[in-house]
Design a protein around this motif. Structure first.
Motif, short mmCIF file in Angstrom:
data_model
loop_
_atom_site.label_atom_id
_atom_site.label_comp_id
_atom_site.label_asym_id
_atom_site.label_seq_id
_atom_site.Cartn_x
_atom_site.Cartn_y
_atom_site.Cartn_z
N ARG A 97 65.00 74.90 36.16
CA ARG A 97 66.29 75.61 36.26
C ARG A 97 66.10 77.09 35.95
O ARG A 97 66.64 77.96 36.66
N PHE A 156 72.09 72.53 35.51
CA PHE A 156 72.27 72.58 36.96
C PHE A 156 73.74 72.37 37.33
O PHE A 156 74.45 71.58 36.71
N ALA A 233 71.14 76.16 40.86
CA ALA A 233 71.34 77.17 39.83
C ALA A 233 72.74 77.75 40.03
O ALA A 233 73.11 78.11 41.15
#
Length: 262
Positions: A97, A156, A233
């Motif tokens: 991430r 996320f 993201a």
């Protein structure tokens, strides 16, 4: 301190000897399919994998405890069929991430909890009958219902977890276990037995497997559940991922990777 799940030295040795990579190749096809359904071109991608030869000519990095990724440097990270061996799966997701720029895409593929359920049942019953106890033999794998939550914990947006199963037929349990070693998916558990297992355990497991699961043709099925994790993201203009469908473009086209002429 949390006990280690995986003996990384053993895992590396197993992977180095692997010759049967058809499920790793299946992951390539699945990623190709997923990317063909996303209305976005990816220019900075990394594949996290223990089998870089399967992903050539794309840029790959090993699935080490600390991933070789720089913050906000990529628009696509694929964690390919290695997350089930991670000692810290959430940590792996967090690192992926952090490596993504806003609106970057993460795809993770791993074996799920239904994988090898036939073999696990046969081995557990056989060992209990023969030795009166149980030892760690098959990697414990996450259930799909838990993995969406891990994506959220890692930060996320729009997390999705789905799965599909492949059933492979084998002559007998010995054939299956040889194939697992050839896949690089043999027992690399940190808590595994460090002494040879009695042949009686494996012989009894083979009997139980055949009695409980054999097809009419006398073959035994082995289930491999592959879970796909999708997350983005966060970004203010977030697009929504589309459902997986039939591939209409090559992975090379989606990643804009130039292949060398043969």
């Amino acid at each position: 301190m949390t006990p280690l799940l995986t003996d990384r030295t053993a895992l590396t040795l197993h992977r180095a000897r692997a010759t049967a990579l058809f499920l790793q190749e299946e992951a390539v096809f699945e990623v190709q399919d997923r990317l063909s359904e996303v209305n976005k071109t990816f220019t900075d991608a990394r594949i996290v994998t223990g089998f870089p030869q399967v992903w050539q000519p794309y840029q790959t990095i090993p699935d080490a405890e600390t991933l070789d990724l720089q913050p906000e440097s990529l628009d696509l990270v694929v964690h390919a069929m290695a997350l089930h061996w991670a000692n810290d799966p959430v940590g792996q997701l967090v690192q992926c991430r952090r490596a993504l720029r806003p609106d970057g895409l993460f795809l993770g593929l791993l074996f799920g909890g239904q994988t090898l359920h036939e073999l696990r049942a046969a081995l557990a019953q056989a060992e209990a009958e023969v030795t009166g106890g149980l030892s760690p033999r098959v990697l414990p794998m996450a259930e799909i219902r838990d993995l969406g939550g891990l994506l959220q914990r890692a930060g996320f947006a729009l997390p999705v977890a789905d799965s599909f199963a492949k059933t492979v037929l084998y002559r007998d349990a010995a054939h299956l276990m040889r194939d697992l070693r050839a896949m690089g998916e043999g027992n690399a558990l940190h808590a595994r037995l460090r002494r040879p297992t009695s042949r009686a355990v494996f012989d009894r497991a083979a009997q139980i497997y055949a009695q409980s699961f054999a097809t009419a043709e006398g073959l035994i099925p082995a289930t491999f559940e592959i879970i796909t994790l999708t997350g983005w993201a966060p970004h203010e203009t977030q697009q929504k991922p589309l459902r997986p469908g039939s591939a209409i473009s090559r992975l090379e086209d989606a990643l804009k990777v130039a292949t060398k002429p043969s």
